[in-house]
Design an enzyme around this catalytic site. Structure first.
Site, PDB file in Angstrom:
ATOM      1  N   HIS A 107      10.129  41.842 -13.213  1.00 32.98           N
ATOM      2  CA  HIS A 107       8.825  41.282 -12.856  1.00 32.98           C
ATOM      3  C   HIS A 107       7.789  42.362 -13.104  1.00 32.98           C
ATOM      4  O   HIS A 107       7.971  43.502 -12.685  1.00 32.98           O
ATOM      5  CB  HIS A 107       8.826  40.858 -11.384  1.00 32.98           C
ATOM      6  CG  HIS A 107       7.677  39.978 -11.010  1.00 32.98           C
ATOM      7  ND1 HIS A 107       6.371  40.429 -11.013  1.00 32.98           N
ATOM      8  CD2 HIS A 107       7.625  38.681 -10.627  1.00 32.98           C
ATOM      9  CE1 HIS A 107       5.582  39.426 -10.650  1.00 32.98           C
ATOM     10  NE2 HIS A 107       6.319  38.361 -10.403  1.00 32.98           N
ATOM     11  N   ARG A 110      -2.198  37.100 -10.123  1.00 32.78           N
ATOM     12  CA  ARG A 110      -2.756  37.041 -11.477  1.00 32.78           C
ATOM     13  C   ARG A 110      -3.146  35.617 -11.831  1.00 32.78           C
ATOM     14  O   ARG A 110      -4.211  35.376 -12.399  1.00 32.78           O
ATOM     15  CB  ARG A 110      -1.750  37.601 -12.490  1.00 32.78           C
ATOM     16  CG  ARG A 110      -1.696  39.122 -12.500  1.00 32.78           C
ATOM     17  CD  ARG A 110      -0.551  39.638 -13.363  1.00 32.78           C
ATOM     18  NE  ARG A 110       0.735  39.422 -12.721  1.00 32.78           N
ATOM     19  CZ  ARG A 110       1.802  38.866 -13.291  1.00 32.78           C
ATOM     20  NH1 ARG A 110       1.766  38.516 -14.559  1.00 32.78           N
ATOM     21  NH2 ARG A 110       2.914  38.692 -12.615  1.00 32.78           N
TER      22      ARG A 110
END
Ligand SMILES: Cc1cc2nc3c(=O)[nH]c(=O)nc-3n(C[C@H](O)[C@H](O)[C@H](O)COP(=O)(O)OP(=O)(O)OC[C@H]3O[C@@H](n4cnc5c(N)ncnc54)[C@H](O)[C@@H]3O)c2cc1C
Ligand SMILES: *[C@@H]1O[C@H](CO)[C@@H](O)[C@H](O)[C@H]1NC(C)=O
Length: 487
Positions: free
Chosen positions: A265, A288
């Site tokens: 990740h 994000r």
């Protein structure tokens, strides 16, 4: 003894195990023994912070008026991200069953799941979470847990939950291919009598293996990838995530597929007070998805489409020559507003801090490589101008920095680095959640598996929100398959 008289043994109390157990008990009144080696329910599922995917849900249609998403579009996104690995039929099922999975959580358990975000690699907003204080993994797990505990009070014969109990062996009759019993080791019992060694036999003919991934097991990551680099990365996974289920299944002759496909990740939080810690909090992808950007601490500039798939964003961080592979996550005040409950938690943990554009510039431009403060501000202005094409082709630029950005503009910032997050590979299953060998034959009658312990649902890269979904889809499918085998 007929199969239906013995309880089904479900191993692992993450979302896959909870979904299987709940479906067996509430829909079919089939008794379950739930075995969990930790001292509490929930596994990594309880940590999930971005949400769960679904198409054509009430939330998509009524709250967001998204009418151009469906199982085919979701399947195509999944297939693309899988890079020709994995098993397309499982991906198709994942997408197809997503509608009823979200409905199950909403209708049967009153979990709201009324908000959406668009995570990397998805062409639509389809990752669900609830308005309110609880992050999605915790909300879903604790709701299903409470439901099981309530059932236990009224009908104790339907559910037995054994914590501190590790599945250590599965006995299968080599001629009939029937499961005969499983062996369970007490993980607390250090004074076990020499005769039993704390090992107990649980008789059953049906087992649903939901033991999760192997992201915490550095030796196993090295063994399957031969990558020293990967095996030394920190992780978001809990220490129980050791891959015992995959190892047990391999011994019984199950095929393990795509074991070398490890999801790194891109954004684990670096704790400024404990930079080297092996376990890191995840900076949820929704940070994000809801508007966060990444900049290099070296020159203060963006370097990637932050909403590209996880593997691409990770590669970009590794290739950007960042000291210790650490990048800066920058969020607008609007991102804070829409994700305040989560961000407050990160602030409380000192992983995110509130600052201003000017302060941030001063703090990081120590080597004088950022150029003028104006240059940094111009970048934010350009990024926030949605009428122009983004420099990195980022398509979704919601909650950007506004149109009057200056040194006093409030931002929220944290430091992030890539972490081991999810193991795509695992036990091969079919669409009925039955465990298969390398000839696509059943390894045993009554042997099912669901969740991260399985392989094939994601191929080379898992899309955000698809793991909780696979737990619900294949956990419930295992229960449905069991019920129909009894009928
Ligand atoms: C920080 C974080 C955030 C995430 N966010 C998201 C998200 O927003 N959306 C999403 O879709 N996915 C997310 N994921 C991924 C997702 O949470 C997990 O992959 C998924 O929940 C796995 O569920 P599971 O039931 O298969 O396994 P788990 O939830 O890990 O549960 C497995 C359980 O099995 C037990 N167990 C293991 N071996 C044995 C044994 N031998 N005997 C008995 N018990 C055993 C373990 O103790 C554990 O409790 C996230 C993961 C992490 C770590
Ligand atoms: C956004 O970009 C367009 C096209 O370049 C430009 O005309 C406009 O002034 C910009 N808006 C802002 C707020 O900078």
């Amino acid at each position: 003894m007929s199969a239906s008289q013995l309880p089904v043994v479900v191993v692992g109390s993450g979302l896959a195990g909870l979904s299987a157990a709940t479906q067996l008990i509430t829909k079919y009144k089939i008794p379950v023994v739930l075995i969990e080696k930790a001292d509490k329910i929930g596994g990594n599922s309880v940590k999930a912070s971005s949400g769960i995917n679904g198409v054509q849900t009430r939330t998509q249609l009524e709250n967001y008026h998204i009418t151009d998403d469906n199982a085919e579009v979701f399947y195509q996104d999944t297939l693309k991200s899988s890079k020709k690995l994995g098993i397309p039929k499982l991906m198709e099922k994942l997408a197809r069953d997503s509608t009823k999975s979200i409905e199950w959580l909403q209708n049967d358990f009153q979990i709201k799941l009324d908000l959406l975000s668009q995570l990397g690699g998805h062409s639509k907003m389809r990752t669900h979470r609830s308005s309110g204080k609880l992050p999605p993994g915790f909300e879903i797990v604790s709701t299903l847990q409470k439901n099981l505990e309530k059932i236990k009070e009224t009908t104790p014969e339907l559910i037995d939950i054994k914590l501190n109990s590790k599945l250590s062996n599965i006995k299968i009759n080599s001629i009939t291919k029937q499961i005969e019993y499983v062996e369970v080791t007490n993980t607390q019992d250090t004074t076990a009598s020499s005769s039993s060694n704390g090992v107990q036999q649980v008789h059953t003919n049906v087992l649903v293996l939901c033991t999760g991934g192997f992201g915490f097991n550095k030796e196993m990551i090295y063994e399957v990838t031969k990558s020293k680099f990967l095996s030394e990365l920190p992780t978001s996974n809990g220490q129980q995530t050791l891959g015992e289920g995959q190892q047990l299944m391999q011994k019984l002759g199950a095929e393990l597929i795509d074991m070398d496909q490890i999801q790194v990740h891109p954004t684990g939080f670096v704790d400024p007070t404990d930079r080297k810690s092996n376990v890191k909090f995840l900076a949820a992808e929704a940070l994000r998805g809801l508007g966060g950007i990444l900049v290099s601490p070296v020159d203060g500039q963006r370097f990637v489409n932050e909403l590209d798939t996880r593997d691409h964003v990770t590669d970009a961080i590794f290739n950007a020559n960042l000291p210790d592979n650490v990048a800066l996550l920058v969020l607008s005040e609007k991102v804070y507003e829409v994700f305040a409950n989560n961000i407050n938690f990160y602030i409380f943990k000192k992983l995110i801090k509130k600052t201003t554009v000017g302060e941030f510039y001063k703090e990081h431009d120590v080597a004088g490589k950022w150029g003028s403060q104006e240059k940094f501000i111009t970048q934010l202005i350009e990024y926030s101008n949605e009428s122009t094409q983004d420099k990195f082709n980022r398509e979704v630029r919601v909650n950007s920095f506004g149109d009057s950005i200056n040194a006093d503009t409030v931002i929220y910032v944290g430091e992030i680095t890539p972490i081991i997050h999810f193991t795509m590979g695992g036990v091969k299953i079919n669409e009925k959640a039955q465990v298969l060998n390398n000839k696509n034959e059943l390894v045993a009658h009554g042997l099912y598996s669901a969740g991260e312990v399985t392989g094939g649902v994601h191929g080379a890269n898992r899309l955000g929100g698809s793991s909780l979904l696979e737990c619900v889809v294949f956990g419930r499918q295992a229960a449905d398959s069991i019920a129909s085998s009894y009928a």
